[in-house]
Write a protein that holds these residues in place. Structure first.
Motif, mmCIF file in Angstrom:
data_model
loop_
_atom_site.group_PDB
_atom_site.id
_atom_site.type_symbol
_atom_site.label_atom_id
_atom_site.label_comp_id
_atom_site.label_asym_id
_atom_site.label_seq_id
_atom_site.Cartn_x
_atom_site.Cartn_y
_atom_site.Cartn_z
ATOM 1 N N GLY A 52 46.431 35.588 50.423
ATOM 2 C CA GLY A 52 45.836 34.460 51.114
ATOM 3 C C GLY A 52 46.174 33.123 50.480
ATOM 4 N N GLN A 53 46.381 33.106 49.161
ATOM 5 C CA GLN A 53 46.691 31.871 48.476
ATOM 6 C C GLN A 53 48.141 31.440 48.686
ATOM 7 N N SER A 54 49.038 32.394 48.992
ATOM 8 C CA SER A 54 50.460 32.088 49.091
ATOM 9 C C SER A 54 50.876 31.777 50.512
ATOM 10 N N PHE A 55 50.180 32.318 51.482
ATOM 11 C CA PHE A 55 50.579 32.168 52.873
ATOM 12 C C PHE A 55 49.512 31.371 53.629
ATOM 13 N N SER A 56 49.969 30.809 54.725
ATOM 14 C CA SER A 56 49.008 30.145 55.601
ATOM 15 C C SER A 56 48.113 31.195 56.254
ATOM 16 N N GLN B 2 49.998 33.193 58.827
ATOM 17 C CA GLN B 2 50.959 34.106 58.198
ATOM 18 C C GLN B 2 50.233 35.275 57.548
ATOM 19 N N SER B 3 49.111 34.992 56.915
ATOM 20 C CA SER B 3 48.331 36.061 56.284
ATOM 21 C C SER B 3 47.836 37.058 57.322
ATOM 22 N N ASN B 4 47.341 36.551 58.458
ATOM 23 C CA ASN B 4 46.859 37.437 59.514
ATOM 24 C C ASN B 4 47.999 38.282 60.076
ATOM 25 N N GLU B 5 49.171 37.655 60.213
ATOM 26 C CA GLU B 5 50.324 38.367 60.755
ATOM 27 C C GLU B 5 50.786 39.471 59.800
ATOM 28 N N LEU B 6 50.785 39.179 58.507
ATOM 29 C CA LEU B 6 51.195 40.182 57.522
ATOM 30 C C LEU B 6 50.139 41.267 57.357
ATOM 31 N N ASP B 7 48.878 40.889 57.480
ATOM 32 C CA ASP B 7 47.823 41.904 57.439
ATOM 33 C C ASP B 7 48.013 42.907 58.576
ATOM 34 N N PRO C 144 56.905 31.020 51.410
ATOM 35 C CA PRO C 144 56.101 31.953 52.213
ATOM 36 C C PRO C 144 56.714 32.290 53.567
ATOM 37 N N GLU C 145 57.251 31.286 54.270
ATOM 38 C CA GLU C 145 57.806 31.576 55.592
ATOM 39 C C GLU C 145 59.014 32.506 55.511
#
Length: 299
Positions: free
Chosen positions: A34-38, A41-46, A76-77
C-alpha cells in the motif's frame, strides 16, 4: 598470520537460518504494497494475487517478484505491469501443462514456474514437449529440462539448438549433466575466436555423433580438451574421435596393427597348422628325425 587464523576461527558460520533471517529482515524493512503503489494500483494487484491464488498459481513466486522490484526501486507503474506479465506467463504455462501436456491439477509449482521462464526465453512450450516426456519417463525432473532450455536460449543459443540439446540430455543424460552442459558452453565460449552460437553447435554436433554407449557427461567433458583426452572422468578408455577424421584414421590403423600382431603370434604358436588348428597340408613336415641318444635304438 596467527592473528588472522584466530580471527577466522572465531567467525561464526553463516547458517541457513541466519541467511533466511537476514533476507526476511531486509524484506520487512521494505515499503508495504500500500505504501509503494497508489490505491487503484494496490486494488488491482490485490485482485491479481487473489485470482492467482484461486487458480492454483504460485502466488509466493509473484510475491518474490514484487519484493525484487521494490528492492530494485522499480517505479510502481512499471512494477505493476511487470507483475501482470509474470502472472499471465504463469497462467499460460499452467494451462499448457494441463490441456496440452495432460498434467493433472494441481500442477507442481516448480514445473509451472520453469515453464513460464521457458516462455520468457522465447521458446514455445510445444517445442520442449518431447524433452519433458523423456525426462518424465527416465525419472528426471521436468522442471530441470524446462530450465535448461530456457537458460540456453537466454544465453544466446538458437532456439532449435537449445531444444535439441535439452532433448539429448533428457534422453541420455543424468542429474547434474544439465549443469555440466552449461559449464561446457561457458568453457567453449571462452576459447579465442569462439562465440555462444558456435559453441552450442559444437556441443550439439558432438552429442549427436557420439555412440550411444558413451556416457553423456563424458561427451561434454571431452569438448574443448586437448587431443587424446580420455573419456569417463579421465579413466582409461577409447578417445571420442569423430568418424572420418585424421585422428579416427590413426586410431583405426593402431587397432589394425594390434590385430595383426595378435594374428602373427597365433601363427607362430600354431606352426604347421591351418585354420581351426587342423594340420596344414602345405606345411613342411618331412624334417629329419632327431639323432637317438647313445645306447638307444630307434623303435
Amino acid at each position: 598470520m596467527n592473528t588472522l587464523n584466530q580471527h577466522n576461527r572465531e567467525r561464526k558460520p553463516i547458517t541457513l537460518l541466519r541467511l533466511v533471517s537476514t533476507i526476511a529482515a531486509l524484506f520487512l524493512s521494505l515499503p508495504t504494497l500500500g505504501q509503494s503503489f497508489s490505491e487503484s494500483q494496490s486494488n488491482e494487484l490485490d485482485a491479481l494475487f487473489a485470482d492467482a491464488q484461486k487458480n492454483g498459481l504460485p502466488v509466493a513466486y509473484l510475491e518474490i517478484k514484487r519484493k525484487e522490484g521494490l528492492a530494485k526501486r522499480i517505479p510502481p507503474e512499471r512494477l505493476a505491469v511487470a507483475l501482470k506479465i509474470v502472472a499471465g506467463q504463469l497462467s499460460q504455462a499452467q494451462r499448457w501443462l494441463v490441456n496440452d501436456f495432460r498434467m493433472a491439477m494441481p500442477v507442481d509449482h516448480r514445473v509451472t514456474i520453469a515453464a513460464a521462464q521457458t516462455l520468457r526465453s522465447g521458446i514455445p512450450l510445444d517445442a520442449v514437449a518431447a524433452a519433458l516426456r523423456h525426462a518424465n519417463n527416465r525419472g528426471l525432473a521436468m522442471e530441470q529440462a524446462l530450465l535448461l532450455a530456457g537458460d540456453l536460449a537466454t544465453r544466446g543459443v538458437p532456439a532449435d539448438v537449445a531444444v535439441t540439446l535439452t532433448e539429448q540430455w533428457a534422453t541420455k543424460g543424468k542429474p547434474g549433466d544439465d549443469r555440466m552442459m552449461m559449464e561446457t558452453l561457458e568453457r567453449l565460449t571462452q576459447t579465442p575466436g569462439n562465440d555462444v552460437r558456435n559453441a552450442a553447435h559444437q556441443i550439439r554436433d558432438r552429442v549427436l555423433d557420439a555412440r550411444d554407449t558413451v556416457p553423456f557427461h563424458s561427451i561434454l567433458e571431452s569438448l574443448g580438451r586437448p587431443p587424446g583426452w580420455a573419456l569417463d572422468g579421465g579413466n582409461k578408455g577409447p578417445a571420442l574421435v569423430p568418424m572420418g577424421s585424421e585422428g579416427g584414421a590413426k586410431a583405426a590403423a593402431k587397432k589394425d596393427a594390434v590385430k595383426s600382431n595378435s594374428d602373427t603370434d597365433h601363427i607362430k604358436k600354431n606352426k604347421g597348422f591351418g585354420v581351426d588348428n587342423k594340420p596344414d597340408p602345405h606345411a613342411d613336415t618331412n624334417k629329419p628325425d632327431k639323432p637317438n641318444p647313445p645306447g638307444k635304438t630307434k623303435p
